[in-house]
Design an enzyme around this catalytic site. Structure first.
Site, PDB file in Angstrom:
ATOM      1  N   GLN A  16    -101.087   2.610 -23.379  1.00 51.77           N
ATOM      2  CA  GLN A  16    -101.702   2.714 -22.048  1.00 51.77           C
ATOM      3  C   GLN A  16    -102.159   4.146 -21.805  1.00 51.77           C
ATOM      4  OE1 GLN A  16     -98.328   1.433 -19.606  1.00 51.77           O
ATOM      5  NE2 GLN A  16     -97.830   3.557 -19.095  1.00 51.77           N
ATOM      6  N   ILE A  18    -104.022   7.643 -21.485  1.00 49.47           N
ATOM      7  CA  ILE A  18    -104.941   8.434 -22.315  1.00 49.47           C
ATOM      8  C   ILE A  18    -104.912   7.967 -23.771  1.00 49.47           C
ATOM      9  CG2 ILE A  18    -105.455  10.771 -23.137  1.00 49.47           C
ATOM     10  CD1 ILE A  18    -104.047  11.766 -20.471  1.00 49.47           C
ATOM     11  N   ASP A  54     -91.286   4.376 -32.111  1.00 49.67           N
ATOM     12  CA  ASP A  54     -90.597   5.266 -31.189  1.00 49.67           C
ATOM     13  C   ASP A  54     -90.681   6.662 -31.810  1.00 49.67           C
ATOM     14  OD1 ASP A  54     -88.840   6.822 -29.780  1.00 49.67           O
ATOM     15  OD2 ASP A  54     -87.172   5.406 -29.875  1.00 49.67           O
ATOM     16  N   ARG A 140     -92.017  20.855 -11.873  1.00 44.68           N
ATOM     17  CA  ARG A 140     -92.358  20.537 -13.269  1.00 44.68           C
ATOM     18  C   ARG A 140     -91.664  21.496 -14.233  1.00 44.68           C
ATOM     19  NH1 ARG A 140     -93.378  16.527 -11.378  1.00 44.68           N
ATOM     20  NH2 ARG A 140     -95.307  15.323 -11.284  1.00 44.68           N
ATOM     21  N   TYR A 143     -90.824  19.694 -17.728  1.00 44.71           N
ATOM     22  CA  TYR A 143     -92.098  19.232 -18.306  1.00 44.71           C
ATOM     23  C   TYR A 143     -92.927  20.430 -18.791  1.00 44.71           C
ATOM     24  CZ  TYR A 143     -96.559  16.695 -18.547  1.00 44.71           C
ATOM     25  OH  TYR A 143     -97.746  16.135 -18.955  1.00 44.71           O
ATOM     26  N   ASP A 177    -105.501   9.569 -13.886  1.00 40.72           N
ATOM     27  CA  ASP A 177    -105.112   8.275 -13.317  1.00 40.72           C
ATOM     28  C   ASP A 177    -104.643   7.331 -14.428  1.00 40.72           C
ATOM     29  OD1 ASP A 177    -104.768   5.956 -11.953  1.00 40.72           O
ATOM     30  OD2 ASP A 177    -106.825   5.804 -11.213  1.00 40.72           O
ATOM     31  N   PRO A 179    -101.076   4.673 -15.742  1.00 43.38           N
ATOM     32  CA  PRO A 179     -99.939   3.932 -15.170  1.00 43.38           C
ATOM     33  C   PRO A 179     -98.752   4.830 -14.811  1.00 43.38           C
ATOM     34  CG  PRO A 179    -100.887   2.704 -16.982  1.00 43.38           C
ATOM     35  CD  PRO A 179    -101.601   4.020 -16.961  1.00 43.38           C
ATOM     36  N   ARG A 206    -105.283  18.883  -5.352  1.00 46.75           N
ATOM     37  CA  ARG A 206    -105.092  19.985  -6.314  1.00 46.75           C
ATOM     38  C   ARG A 206    -106.363  20.266  -7.115  1.00 46.75           C
ATOM     39  NH1 ARG A 206     -99.395  18.518  -9.292  1.00 46.75           N
ATOM     40  NH2 ARG A 206    -100.785  17.165 -10.465  1.00 46.75           N
TER      41      ARG A 206
END
Ligand code: NAD
Length: 246
Positions: A16, A18, A54, A140, A143, A177, A179, A206
């Site tokens: 899903q 990118i 995975d 963040r 991340y 944009d 999921p 932003r």
């Protein structure tokens, strides 16, 4: 742009967002695509070779590369967004995010590099983010630490193999944009007791362009970096963020 008929491409997290948009584009351009995802059911509809993978499982990566390789292109797309500050980050969060966002790329690059080096050609594209060493973004912490590490790895690989036919670049999107972005909007709305529309608006504000990105817009950059048209580019920073970080 020349078609990619002669290229074999390995993608992670192609189910899903990118990764999926990139897989669809590579297929359209004629590449031999091996699309992988933790949730193989998400790969349905892609007309290519599909494998459950995975990326936190090193031997599974090695098996896919052994069975499906050699590859001309590796797109390392898998990644997870941890929401929170330094004080919200538990040690298990640290391990999970670094395993998924960073260590996985170390393993996939290690797995594909020997055959790329043998043939003296290869393009590796790693998914980073504007939230990294490019820009400080609230909530963040973890991340950004992982995505900054991706930048360091990318430049280092580019420098080590630049004379051996291997290129390694990273893409740095702003908000896109997908999921998982929609799920983040919903989760933040629940956590903060604010309507989803208001949370979404804050994300959109932003970007000076007044909108978030679409997965296809990032996928075209990935396609360019995979193609021979980008043959003079390695170790580069490709920000694609609607002007967020300018
Ligand atoms: P997404 O987060 O909506 O989907 C992620 C995909 O990764 C899913 O198909 C999921 O099944 C797969 N996945 C999760 N864990 C996995 C694992 N262990 N092994 C293999 N696959 C796994 O997609 P997205 O939002 O397009 O994000 C893709 C990448 O782009 C991530 O690295 C993300 O950090 C980065 N990125 C996203 C945005 C954004 O705003 N969406 C911005 C900058 C960077």
């Amino acid at each position: 742009m020349e078609r990619l008929d002669n290229k074999s491409v390995l993608l992670t997290a192609a189910g899903q967002g990118i990764g999926r948009a990139a897989a669809e584009l590579f297929i359209r351009e004629g590449a031999r695509v091996v699309a992988t995802d933790l949730h193989p059911e998400l790969l349905e509809g892609l007309e290519c070779q599909k494998r459950a993978l995975d990326v936190t499982d090193r031997s599974a990566i090695e098996q896919v590369v052994y069975e499906e390789g050699p590859f001309d292109v590796l797109f390392n797309c898998a990644g997870y967004v941890h929401h929170g500050t330094l004080m919200d980050c538990r040690e298990e969060d640290w391990d999970f995010s670094f395993n998924l966002n960073v260590r996985s790329m170390f393993w996939t690059m290690r797995a594909v590099l020997p055959s790329m080096l043998e043939r003296r050609q290869g393009s590796i594209i790693n998914m980073s983010s504007v939230a990294s060493s490019i820009k400080g973004v609230p909530q963040r912490f973890l991340y950004s630490a992982t995505k900054a590490a991706v930048i360091g790895m990318t430049k280092s690989v580019a420098a080590d193999y630049v004379q051996m036919g291997i290129r390694c670049n990273a893409v740095y999107p702003g908000t896109v944009d997908t999921p998982s972005w929609r799920a983040r909007v919903a989760a933040q709305s629940r956590q903060e007791g604010v309507p989803e529309d208001r949370v979404r608006e804050a994300f959109i504000r932003r970007q000076p362009m007044g909108r978030v990105g679409q997965p296809e817009e990032i996928a075209y950059l990935v396609l360019y970096l995979a193609s021979d048209e980008s043959r003079f580019t390695t170790g580069a920073v490709y920000v694609i963020d609607g002007g967020w970080s300018m």
